[in-house]
Every structure is written in C-alpha cells, then in structure tokens.
Design an enzyme around this catalytic site. Structure first.
Site, PDB file in Angstrom:
ATOM      1  CB  SER A   1      -0.830   0.013   1.011  1.00  0.00           C
ATOM      2  OG  SER A   1      -1.400   1.228   1.406  1.00  0.00           O
TER       3      SER A   1
ATOM      4  CE1 TYR B   1      -3.768  -1.992   6.369  1.00  0.00           C
ATOM      5  CE2 TYR B   1      -2.962   0.066   5.278  1.00  0.00           C
ATOM      6  CZ  TYR B   1      -3.788  -1.120   5.185  1.00  0.00           C
ATOM      7  OH  TYR B   1      -4.008  -1.748   3.927  1.00  0.00           O
TER       8      TYR B   1
END
Length: 239
Positions: A133, A146
C-alpha cells in the site's frame, strides 16, 4: 494439471474482482473466516464459469494451518494465489492497546509473511499476488500502525521476488492508494483513490510485465513527493 485458483481472504473486494477475471474453466478455492460471507462470492464465480468452487473455513492468524490449507487447496496444482486477507484496524485504539497493535501487525505482516513463504515453497508455476500500500511508503502519524505493516510486507515482497527470479513462480506486488470498498466504508476517499475493480484490472494488466504495480500509476509520483515533505509538515498529514 488443474491450474487451481486460490483466493486467501475470500470476502476481499479486490480479491473477488481478481478471481472473477481469472476463474473461467478453473477450479477455485476460497479461504476465509466466514463461509457464509463467501457464499455470494462463490455463486458469482460459478456464474462466471468457474469449473468448481470450494469454500474452506480458515483463520489466517493460525500460522500452523497455512501449509495444510495450501495443500488442501491443491498444493502444486495452484497456479494463481491471491493473498488478499488483512485488516485496517483502529489507529487510535492501537495507540493505547498493545494487544490491538499486535493484532494488526500479526495479521497484516506476520501472517502474510508466513503464507507467502508457504506459497513460494509449494507452488511449482504461476503467480502469487500480494498487496502492499502507499501507506507503507512513508508511515503517517494518522495510521502508522497499519502503515508499518505494509512497509515491512513490501520489503519482504521485494526480497521474495528476487528469490523467485529464474523460477516458474512469480510474485506480483500491488501498491494501491486508498481503495473505496468495504474496508474503508465511512471514510472520506483520499486523492488518487481507486475502486476494487480498477485495482484488479491494473494488477492483472501488469502480470508478466512487472514485479510491482502502483494503482493508479500516478501514485508513484505522489510517493516521490511524499519522501520530500519535511517531518514537521508530514506529522500533520491526514490518513
């Protein structure tokens, strides 16, 4: 050889879109924690021409189950493996509850490393798809827990890609930006957002041509700009 398609994270929006484009004429295995929630995905894949669809109840946090799951799904007959399980977690909660911070790290990094290692060891040909990501490119104050898992996963994937070089198994790592889907319901979309079907199309278009794909491609320029932002400014950046 049956050329089995394995989707790990059977309710994943992106994984489902990819499976819908790869399933025709092939046996498909969906693995995840909720067989009930995977039923609609299975029905869709059958309508799209999958030769068969098997649902396996599976918890990614149980690392000892990973190799058994892969063997049950077809072992060396797997030629496409989509590793699409994971959680976003709650940043504010993770800042104060070490158990939740560790839960995010376990599912989004440790379990991913375990499964990718098993797939690379068992598969004899085909493609493994992993999902990093933009959040891992430079961890932001607003979602550093995260983001840190994606940074670690991305580094692992780059090394595993090099390890697999010269073999018949290839690893394709996707680096999407904000994806508008079930995981981000209720959140305001960020610049250069994508939908699950757009991510699926971009990833499969890159298959055989690249080891890493940014989604959308313009995100690569944003990542370069992100690396230049001074830390006093960066720490105020939103998710």
């Amino acid at each position: 050889m049956s050329e089995t398609l394995l989707l790990l994270g059977g309710t994943s929006d992106i994984g489902g879109e990819m499976a819908s484009r790869l399933c025709r004429g092939r046996p498909v295995v969906l693995a995840g924690r909720s067989p009930e929630r995977m039923q609609p995905v299975a029905e869709r894949l059958r309508r799209l021409g999958a030769a068969s669809v098997q649902i396996i109840e599976w918890d990614a946090t149980e690392l000892d189950s990973h190799r058994r799951l892969v063997e049950q799904a077809g072992g060396a007959e797997i030629t496409d493996a989509i590793v699409a399980f994971g959680i976003l977690g709650e940043q504010e909660r993770a800042e104060h509850e070490e158990q939740h911070a560790a839960e995010i790290a376990h599912i989004d990094y440790v379990a991913q490393v375990s499964m990718l290692t098993v797939l690379a060891d068992v598969m004899r040909s085909g493609t493994i798809y992993a999902f990093s990501s933009i959040a891992g490119w430079r961890a932001r104050r607003a979602n550093y827990v995260y983001g840190s898992t994606k940074a670690g996963l991305d580094a692992f994937c780059q090394g595993l890609t090099d390890r697999l070089h010269g073999t018949e198994v290839h690893l394709l790592t996707a680096r999407p930006g904000f994806v508008i889907g079930s995981m981000t319901t209720g959140m305001s979309p960020a610049p250069l957002s994508s939908t699950p079907d757009q991510v699926a199309e971009a990833v499969l278009a890159a298959r055989g041509r690249s080891a890493t794909v940014w989604v959308p491609r313009r995100l690569r320029l944003l990542a370069w700009i992100m690396s230049l932002v001074p830390r006093p400014v960066w720490r105020r950046m939103p998710r």
